[in-house]
Design a protein around this motif. Structure first.
Motif, PDB file in Angstrom:
ATOM      1  N   TYR A  85     105.998 -34.498  39.766  1.00 54.61           N
ATOM      2  CA  TYR A  85     104.613 -34.406  39.313  1.00 54.61           C
ATOM      3  C   TYR A  85     104.512 -34.297  37.802  1.00 54.61           C
ATOM      4  O   TYR A  85     103.571 -34.818  37.193  1.00 54.61           O
ATOM      5  N   ALA A 167     103.586 -38.349  44.073  1.00 54.56           N
ATOM      6  CA  ALA A 167     103.180 -38.053  42.700  1.00 54.56           C
ATOM      7  C   ALA A 167     103.040 -39.328  41.886  1.00 54.56           C
ATOM      8  O   ALA A 167     102.054 -39.518  41.155  1.00 54.56           O
ATOM      9  N   GLU A 170     100.062 -41.432  43.166  1.00 54.70           N
ATOM     10  CA  GLU A 170      98.787 -40.874  42.709  1.00 54.70           C
ATOM     11  C   GLU A 170      98.543 -41.196  41.236  1.00 54.70           C
ATOM     12  O   GLU A 170      97.419 -41.532  40.840  1.00 54.70           O
TER      13      GLU A 170
END
Length: 202
Positions: A85, A167, A170
């Motif tokens: 992330y 992650a 997205e």
């Protein structure tokens, strides 16, 4: 240890945004005595506008610089071995820095080249999909904004197939959504048939 990692992550994200905020087109245009690109041509501080106003050599410098400032933060994040992330976030913050540069009154470009650099770092196959779509559409219609929009759609669709990391997927989708939003005026001109060839995009 947790505090150390948190500080590292924070510094990385801030540095990524700062690097993205170095608007290559604005800097190169000023060094070449072309003035502020945001008040000339299409008004967009990107490679296409500087190509129109300053020629191929300056446009190539801007294009390469924009790609690198998207790629390098992601590369550094991988080197620092942070979590997925934070890696994805480093790319996003560089991308947002290009769109909303703190050094230039938060008035930046549309993020096409910088987004490509981010994707090269996060997933080169997805970057290749976007680049191929851009080149094919541009070769056929010679409209930069249409090429960028087509690439964004292809990236969105392909991200569900090519990316296993939530992650990174997205981050890719967020960049696509921001890119579509930044091109909203181009969409209106395309729909009305008023968009020019070699047109108003990064």
């Amino acid at each position: 240890m947790a505090d150390h990692n948190m500080l590292t992550n924070l510094i990385l994200l801030v540095a990524s945004y700062a690097m993205g905020s170095l608007s290559s087109a604005i800097i190169v245009a000023r060094l070449a005595n072309l003035g502020d690109l945001r008040s000339q041509g299409s008004g967009n501080p990107g490679a296409t506008n500087i190509l129109r106003l300053g020629g191929k050599r300056l446009a190539a410098i801007v294009l390469l610089s924009d790609v690198l400032k998207g790629f390098l933060p992601v590369w550094l994040a991988y080197r620092l071995e942070v979590n997925s992330y934070v890696i994805a976030g480093s790319g996003l913050f560089a991308f947002w820095g290009h769109l909303y540069p703190v050094f230039f009154e938060f008035r930046g470009g549309k993020g096409v080249a910088t987004g490509l650099g981010v994707l090269l770092g996060l997933s080169w196959p997805l970057a290749l999909v976007g680049l191929t779509a851009w080149l094919l559409v541009f070769w056929r219609w010679r409209i930069s904004s249409l090429s960028a929009l087509s690439a964004a759609i292809c990236i969105f669709l392909s991200s569900w197939i090519l990316l296993s990391s939530p992650a990174i997927r997205e981050a890719a989708i967020i960049m696509v959504l921001f890119s579509l939003w930044r091109h909203r005026s181009n969409v209106r001109r395309l729909l009305s048939g008023q968009e020019n060839h070699l047109s108003r995009s990064d």
